[in-house]
Design a protein around this motif. Structure first.
Motif, mmCIF file in Angstrom:
data_model
loop_
_atom_site.group_PDB
_atom_site.id
_atom_site.type_symbol
_atom_site.label_atom_id
_atom_site.label_comp_id
_atom_site.label_asym_id
_atom_site.label_seq_id
_atom_site.Cartn_x
_atom_site.Cartn_y
_atom_site.Cartn_z
ATOM 1 N N VAL A 7 -21.699 2.286 -83.039
ATOM 2 C CA VAL A 7 -22.009 0.853 -82.931
ATOM 3 C C VAL A 7 -23.214 0.709 -82.015
ATOM 4 O O VAL A 7 -23.219 1.198 -80.895
ATOM 5 N N VAL A 8 -24.253 0.051 -82.515
ATOM 6 C CA VAL A 8 -25.463 -0.173 -81.741
ATOM 7 C C VAL A 8 -25.548 -1.645 -81.389
ATOM 8 O O VAL A 8 -25.445 -2.504 -82.268
ATOM 9 N N ASN A 9 -25.720 -1.943 -80.094
ATOM 10 C CA ASN A 9 -25.844 -3.326 -79.657
ATOM 11 C C ASN A 9 -27.262 -3.796 -79.954
ATOM 12 O O ASN A 9 -28.229 -3.319 -79.375
ATOM 13 N N SER A 10 -27.394 -4.739 -80.876
ATOM 14 C CA SER A 10 -28.716 -5.226 -81.266
ATOM 15 C C SER A 10 -29.144 -6.446 -80.451
ATOM 16 O O SER A 10 -30.093 -7.129 -80.809
ATOM 17 N N GLY A 11 -28.444 -6.743 -79.368
ATOM 18 C CA GLY A 11 -28.813 -7.877 -78.507
ATOM 19 C C GLY A 11 -28.496 -9.208 -79.127
ATOM 20 O O GLY A 11 -29.304 -10.113 -79.092
ATOM 21 N N GLY A 12 -27.334 -9.415 -79.619
ATOM 22 C CA GLY A 12 -26.955 -10.604 -80.378
ATOM 23 C C GLY A 12 -27.036 -11.905 -79.634
ATOM 24 O O GLY A 12 -26.223 -12.792 -79.870
ATOM 25 N N GLY A 13 -28.009 -12.107 -78.711
ATOM 26 C CA GLY A 13 -28.169 -13.367 -77.993
ATOM 27 C C GLY A 13 -29.046 -14.352 -78.723
ATOM 28 O O GLY A 13 -29.349 -15.417 -78.201
ATOM 29 N N GLY A 14 -29.510 -14.034 -79.926
ATOM 30 C CA GLY A 14 -30.397 -14.926 -80.661
ATOM 31 C C GLY A 14 -29.756 -16.241 -81.011
ATOM 32 O O GLY A 14 -30.404 -17.282 -80.988
ATOM 33 N N GLY A 15 -28.467 -16.239 -81.327
ATOM 34 C CA GLY A 15 -27.770 -17.477 -81.656
ATOM 35 C C GLY A 15 -27.678 -18.417 -80.469
ATOM 36 O O GLY A 15 -27.766 -19.638 -80.612
ATOM 37 N N VAL A 17 -29.842 -18.631 -77.976
ATOM 38 C CA VAL A 17 -31.168 -19.203 -77.719
ATOM 39 C C VAL A 17 -31.448 -20.342 -78.693
ATOM 40 O O VAL A 17 -31.950 -21.405 -78.305
ATOM 41 N N VAL A 18 -31.110 -20.165 -79.951
ATOM 42 C CA VAL A 18 -31.323 -21.218 -80.955
ATOM 43 C C VAL A 18 -30.495 -22.449 -80.611
ATOM 44 O O VAL A 18 -30.980 -23.586 -80.704
ATOM 45 N N ALA A 19 -29.255 -22.248 -80.170
ATOM 46 C CA ALA A 19 -28.392 -23.379 -79.825
ATOM 47 C C ALA A 19 -28.948 -24.148 -78.627
ATOM 48 O O ALA A 19 -28.927 -25.387 -78.610
ATOM 49 N N VAL A 20 -29.470 -23.447 -77.633
ATOM 50 C CA VAL A 20 -30.019 -24.121 -76.455
ATOM 51 C C VAL A 20 -31.271 -24.912 -76.825
ATOM 52 O O VAL A 20 -31.449 -26.064 -76.407
ATOM 53 N N VAL A 21 -32.136 -24.329 -77.635
ATOM 54 C CA VAL A 21 -33.356 -25.029 -78.048
ATOM 55 C C VAL A 21 -33.011 -26.270 -78.867
ATOM 56 O O VAL A 21 -33.594 -27.349 -78.662
ATOM 57 N N LEU A 22 -32.075 -26.152 -79.777
ATOM 58 C CA LEU A 22 -31.664 -27.320 -80.568
ATOM 59 C C LEU A 22 -31.052 -28.408 -79.691
ATOM 60 O O LEU A 22 -31.290 -29.600 -79.913
ATOM 61 N N ALA A 23 -30.268 -28.011 -78.703
ATOM 62 C CA ALA A 23 -29.657 -28.998 -77.804
ATOM 63 C C ALA A 23 -30.731 -29.746 -77.020
ATOM 64 O O ALA A 23 -30.645 -30.967 -76.849
ATOM 65 N N ILE A 24 -31.758 -29.042 -76.563
ATOM 66 C CA ILE A 24 -32.844 -29.700 -75.828
ATOM 67 C C ILE A 24 -33.584 -30.679 -76.727
ATOM 68 O O ILE A 24 -33.906 -31.801 -76.322
ATOM 69 N N ILE A 25 -33.826 -30.283 -77.978
ATOM 70 C CA ILE A 25 -34.525 -31.173 -78.909
ATOM 71 C C ILE A 25 -33.689 -32.417 -79.199
ATOM 72 O O ILE A 25 -34.206 -33.545 -79.218
#
Length: 78
Positions: A7-15, A17-25
Motif C-alpha cells: 500500500v502506497v500513501n499517495s497523499g490523499g489530502g486533495g479532497g 483542499v478542494v472542500a476548504v476552497v469551496l467553503a471559502i468561495i
C-alpha cells in the motif's frame, strides 16, 4: 517477503483542499449577496455624523516648593 499487496500513501489530502476552497468561495458569495461586501463601490451610501461630547479634564494644580528639601543625613556604618 510480504504476503499481501504493498500500500502506497499517495497523499490523499486533495479532497480536503478542494472542500476548504469551496467553503471559502461559498462564504464570499454569501457575504456579497447579503450586502456585507459591497461590490458596487458604495455610491449610494449615507453619511453618518457622530458627535461625542467629553467633559474637559484638567490636571490638578500643584505649587512648587519654596526651597529645595535638605539632604538626608548620612548613616555611619549602619
Amino acid at each position: 517477503m510480504a504476503d499481501g499487496p504493498t500500500v502506497v500513501n499517495s497523499g490523499g489530502g486533495g479532497g480536503t483542499v478542494v472542500a476548504v476552497v469551496l467553503a471559502i468561495i461559498v462564504i464570499f458569495v454569501l457575504l456579497i449577496l447579503t450586502g456585507v461586501i459591497n461590490i458596487h463601490g458604495g455610491g449610494g451610501g449615507q453619511d453618518i455624523n457622530v458627535k461625542v461630547e467629553a467633559p474637559k479634564v484638567e490636571a490638578p494644580k500643584v505649587e512648587a516648593p519654596a526651597k529645595p528639601a535638605a539632604p538626608a543625613p548620612a548613616t555611619n556604618g549602619g
